[in-house]
Design an enzyme around this catalytic site. Structure first.
Site, short mmCIF file in Angstrom:
data_model
loop_
_atom_site.label_atom_id
_atom_site.label_comp_id
_atom_site.label_asym_id
_atom_site.label_seq_id
_atom_site.Cartn_x
_atom_site.Cartn_y
_atom_site.Cartn_z
N CYS A 12 -0.51 2.46 -4.60
CA CYS A 12 -1.35 3.57 -4.67
C CYS A 12 -0.25 4.73 -4.67
O CYS A 12 0.57 4.79 -4.02
CB CYS A 12 -2.41 3.64 -3.78
SG CYS A 12 -3.48 2.45 -4.24
N HIS A 55 0.91 -1.16 0.07
CA HIS A 55 -0.04 0.00 0.02
C HIS A 55 0.76 1.18 -0.11
O HIS A 55 2.11 1.14 0.39
CB HIS A 55 -0.84 -0.12 1.33
CG HIS A 55 -2.07 -0.95 1.48
ND1 HIS A 55 -3.02 -1.19 0.39
CD2 HIS A 55 -2.20 -2.37 2.15
CE1 HIS A 55 -3.64 -2.12 0.31
NE2 HIS A 55 -3.41 -2.57 1.58
#
Length: 242
Positions: free
Chosen positions: A132, A89
């Site tokens: 991301c 992430h």
């Protein structure tokens, strides 16, 4: 007026050893094991000596990169190329370790630059980042200066600190990256397929990856989304993986 002349292609020498390091946070990232399997198959096909580490903390991301750099610099045989795959992430410029703490991508990139890794000085360093880079979602769209003086030396004896690097991000700055809970990320699956089954300079292969990504749609929260990778390159020569 004389006719334009085609460039003479200069290639990186890939006859030496090839090394790869994959650091992947699998915690709360279902499907990431499928991406690791695809990468493992790709590196085996491309004759890379591959090391994979699961669930590093933020500190361990940096520690593993530093170990990788030491392994490369201490190696007796010359190294032609290094791949680093970072999956976690994240947000713009940051990756989140298994411990929920953040590490700066810039710090990870610096470990193998021409200043800090002598064995890779002037050699290609490829980073693949599946993470991301923000919260924006792309629904897709319908189809429908100043002069800078430069001083050139005929035979430079030095090399810029940040050349010979290729950064391949799974999405553009500010946007989400997507991953299927069972099939893994379309980005990694498409990239490994292209790198394994197509030949040509890596920049051309990445055009194919981008084309395929642009043609597909991801359904998120019941709505179709578009996503495409972003490539940042300071390569000085053509890089052929096979």
């Amino acid at each position: 007026m004389s006719s334009p002349q085609p460039l003479n292609e200069e290639r990186y020498d890939m006859t030496g050893d090839r090394l790869a390091l994959t650091l992947c946070v699998t915690k709360a990232r279902e499907g990431s094991e499928e991406d690791m399997d695809a990468l493992s198959r790709m590196f085996h096909h491309l004759k890379f000596e591959s090391t994979m580490k699961s669930d590093p903390t933020a500190e361990q991301f940096l520690e593993e990169l530093e170990k990788f750099q030491e392994t490369i610099d201490d190696r007796e045989e010359p190294v032609s190329c290094a791949f680093v795959v970072l999956m976690a992430h994240g947000e713009e410029g940051l990756l989140k370790g298994e411990d929920e703490k953040m590490v700066r991508l810039e710090d990870l990139f610096d470990v193998l630059n021409n200043k800090n890794c002598k064995a890779l000085r002037g050699k290609p360093k490829v980073y693949i980042i599946q993470a991301c880079r923000g919260e924006h979602r792309d629904p897709g769209e319908e189809m429908g200066g100043e002069q800078v003086a430069a001083v050139m030396k005929s035979k430079p004896q030095t090399i810029p600190t940040y050349t010979d690097s290729l950064h391949i991000f799974s999405t553009v700055e500010g946007y989400l990256s997507y991953r299927h809970d069972e099939k893994g990320s379309a980005f990694i699956q498409i990239l490994t397929d292209v790198f394994t089954n197509k030949t040509g300079p890596i920049t051309v292969l990445l055009e194919e990856v981008t084309r395929r990504m642009a043609e597909m749609e991801v359904i998120q929260e019941g709505k179709p989304r578009k996503v495409n990778p972003e490539i940042q390159s300071t390569l000085r020569k053509a890089l052929y993986l096979q």
